[in-house]
Structures are given as C-alpha cells and as structure tokens.
Write an enzyme that holds these catalytic residues in place. Structure first.
Site, mmCIF file in Angstrom:
data_model
loop_
_atom_site.group_PDB
_atom_site.id
_atom_site.type_symbol
_atom_site.label_atom_id
_atom_site.label_comp_id
_atom_site.label_asym_id
_atom_site.label_seq_id
_atom_site.Cartn_x
_atom_site.Cartn_y
_atom_site.Cartn_z
ATOM 1 N N ASP A 39 0.888 -0.965 0.032
ATOM 2 C CA ASP A 39 -0.030 -0.072 0.107
ATOM 3 C C ASP A 39 0.952 1.295 0.167
ATOM 4 O O ASP A 39 0.389 2.359 -0.121
ATOM 5 C CB ASP A 39 -0.813 0.171 1.261
ATOM 6 C CG ASP A 39 -0.322 0.093 2.730
ATOM 7 O OD1 ASP A 39 0.892 -0.135 2.823
ATOM 8 O OD2 ASP A 39 -0.983 -0.160 3.612
ATOM 9 N N SER A 40 2.145 1.041 0.023
ATOM 10 C CA SER A 40 3.113 2.227 -0.272
ATOM 11 C C SER A 40 2.771 2.934 -1.546
ATOM 12 O O SER A 40 3.403 3.813 -1.982
ATOM 13 C CB SER A 40 4.549 1.637 -0.393
ATOM 14 O OG SER A 40 4.624 0.354 -0.858
ATOM 15 N N GLU A 94 9.379 -3.438 10.961
ATOM 16 C CA GLU A 94 9.983 -2.258 10.272
ATOM 17 C C GLU A 94 10.708 -1.436 11.072
ATOM 18 O O GLU A 94 9.805 -1.036 12.280
ATOM 19 C CB GLU A 94 8.695 -1.646 9.493
ATOM 20 C CG GLU A 94 9.199 -0.395 8.676
ATOM 21 C CD GLU A 94 8.012 0.290 7.865
ATOM 22 O OE1 GLU A 94 8.254 1.327 7.172
ATOM 23 O OE2 GLU A 94 7.073 -0.532 7.554
ATOM 24 N N ASP A 136 -0.898 -6.412 0.271
ATOM 25 C CA ASP A 136 -1.164 -5.492 1.676
ATOM 26 C C ASP A 136 -2.785 -5.570 1.604
ATOM 27 O O ASP A 136 -3.372 -5.069 0.813
ATOM 28 C CB ASP A 136 -0.449 -4.171 1.633
ATOM 29 C CG ASP A 136 0.818 -3.993 2.225
ATOM 30 O OD1 ASP A 136 1.186 -4.824 3.010
ATOM 31 O OD2 ASP A 136 1.461 -3.156 2.160
ATOM 32 N N LYS A 139 -0.735 -9.296 3.578
ATOM 33 C CA LYS A 139 -0.025 -8.731 4.903
ATOM 34 C C LYS A 139 -1.063 -7.828 5.592
ATOM 35 O O LYS A 139 -1.562 -7.137 4.760
ATOM 36 C CB LYS A 139 1.247 -8.095 4.437
ATOM 37 C CG LYS A 139 2.001 -7.556 5.497
ATOM 38 C CD LYS A 139 3.451 -7.156 5.094
ATOM 39 C CE LYS A 139 3.568 -5.526 4.272
ATOM 40 N NZ LYS A 139 2.832 -4.560 5.105
ATOM 41 N N GLU A 148 -1.065 -5.258 9.125
ATOM 42 C CA GLU A 148 -0.323 -4.434 10.277
ATOM 43 C C GLU A 148 -1.138 -4.941 11.510
ATOM 44 O O GLU A 148 -2.248 -4.787 11.755
ATOM 45 C CB GLU A 148 -0.306 -2.984 9.803
ATOM 46 C CG GLU A 148 0.588 -2.964 8.369
ATOM 47 C CD GLU A 148 0.552 -1.174 8.307
ATOM 48 O OE1 GLU A 148 0.319 -0.673 9.171
ATOM 49 O OE2 GLU A 148 0.915 -0.959 7.235
#
Length: 264
Positions: free
Chosen positions: A44-45, A181, A83, A112, A114
């Site tokens: 999602d970057s 991270e 993501d 993925k 978070e």
C-alpha cells in the site's frame, strides 16, 4: 522454480536470505522475477510512491486488487504478497476474510496485515480458511497518526518486550512471515531467534531471514531526505534490471544492510 511458503521456510532454515521488493505493475514484476527476487510485495506504499499521497491511508481495496492483478500477470516464479489496506480488515475477522479473498482471487499468494497481538485472532481466522498471512510489526505506517510520525519502534525495554510478544502471538496464530519495520537490530535478532517462522526486515538490521525495500527507494527515486535504512542500488548500475540484481545479490551475500543502514 515457483516460490512458495515452503520455499521461504526452507531458505530460512538453510540460512539463505529471502529477497523481497515492493512491486506495483507487470513490467517491474517480470524484471524482478528474472532477477531472482523471491517475493513481490504489492504494498500500500503505492499511495505515497505512485499516487503522491502523504501516507498509505487513502489507498483503497479496489486499488490494491487492481495492482495485485497487474503484478500477478508479470510474475512467473516469485511469490506475490499483497497488503490489506487501511480500513479493509480491522473491523472484523469476516471483513478481513472478504478483503483477503479478493486479493487472492486477483493473484496474491499471501496477504499482509499490520498490527500486534490484537491481530492474532484475525490471522488465525484467515490461515484456517486457506489464506497465508504475513504479519507486520514495529513501525506500521497505517498507524502513523497514533504513533506520532514515522519513528523507530521498540527502543525502550517495555516497547521491545511488547513487540517480542506481538511477534510470538502472530507466529503462534499461524502467520507464515513476520515483517519488522524500523526496529533496533538487536530486537529484530531476538525476534528472529524466538519465532518459528521467517522474519523480513526493513530497517531492522542484518540478523533477520530476509530483507525488503520499496523499489523506488532502492532505485534512488524518492522525494526529500533518504531514509537511513535505504541504499540507492541504481548508483553504479547500468540498468534497472542490474540494480535489482545488485540488491538481490547484496541481500544474499549479507552485505546489505550495512552498519550505516541499521538502528541500534
């Protein structure tokens, strides 16, 4: 040879570093695949590096599905990791499954998410229904507003203990990978030695199972100040393919990250 979850676990057991890069389209996917990158992270970057947003929060599930489909078309051997974007999985386990199913149908092999131990039950719910999960702890960009900015995590003893517990809970819940991270290298090493699954670092030192960078960062395409953990592999390379191969070789040779890229 097709990279699978089992491939990644075998590499970690054998002490061979896992190579991961973000990827957002079919052309880059093909180049990375040919360069031997193991995992293509549809991150999602893309919100910041492609769309020009100041965070990943505006990225939608529809956008992630679209880019996952593109990457899956270009990837022949690499594992495609996608993501789950902000707001697509936090409400309930059922919401997380519906979102993850769309990404898998678009061509992802793993998703993925978070968050710490509070995401363990969601992780278990997905894994039990056939969706491999990569956990993401430490600096979690979707929580940038509650974290007060993009800061190194786990610097105090209390925070370090919490992150170690998070990693254990997520691995025990069935996560296939744990991505860390912006964490002190020593803490990342402890996590790697503790959990039974491979760990991937971005700004988390050398003593992890593998590394990931945002592809635009490692090609020297970034606005403003370069992050401490980034190296420009385009410098000295004669092509993008050459830069990507140089990154993969450096990760496998354990020459990246070097001391200047590591948080203590």
């Amino acid at each position: 040879m097709k990279v699978t979850v089992n491939t990644l676990h075998k590499k970690a057991r054998d002490g061979e570093k896992v190579v991961m890069l973000t990827c957002y389209d079919a052309s880059f996917a093909q180049v990375m695949d040919e360069a031997g990158v193991d995992v293509l992270l549809v991150g999602d970057s893309l919100g910041t590096v492609l769309q020009g947003a100041d965070s990943t929060l505006p990225v939608t599930l529809d956008e992630m599905v679209y880019h996952t489909r593109l990457v899956a078309r270009g990837a022949k051997n690499a594992l495609v990791l996608a993501d789950l974007p902000f707001g697509s999985y936090q409400e309930s386990r059922e919401q997380a499954f519906a979102s993850a199913a769309r990404l898998m149908q678009a061509g992802a092999h793993m998703v993925k998410l978070e968050g710490g131990a509070y995401m363990a039950e969601t992780t278990r719910f997905l894994v039990e229904r056939g969706i491999p999960v990569c956990a993401h702890i430490g600096l979690t960009p979707q929580s940038v507003n509650t974290m007060g900015g993009y800061r190194v995590q786990g610097k105090t003893d209390e925070d370090a203990a919490r992150l170690l517990d998070d990693a254990k809970a997520l691995a025990d819940a069935g996560a296939s990978l744990v991505l860390m991270e912006c964490m002190p290298a020593e803490l990342a090493r402890r996590v790697t030695e503790t959990v039974s699954v491979p760990t991937i670092g971005i700004g988390a030192g050398l003593d992890v199972s593998g590394q990931v960078l945002v592809v635009y960062d490692m090609l020297g395409i970034y606005p403003g100040k370069k992050a401490k953990f980034v190296k420009d592999f385009m410098a000295g390379a004669d092509s993008i393919a050459g830069a990507i191969k140089a990154y993969a070789d450096a990760v496998r040779a354990k020459t990246f990250p070097a001391a200047e890229h590591i948080f203590s």
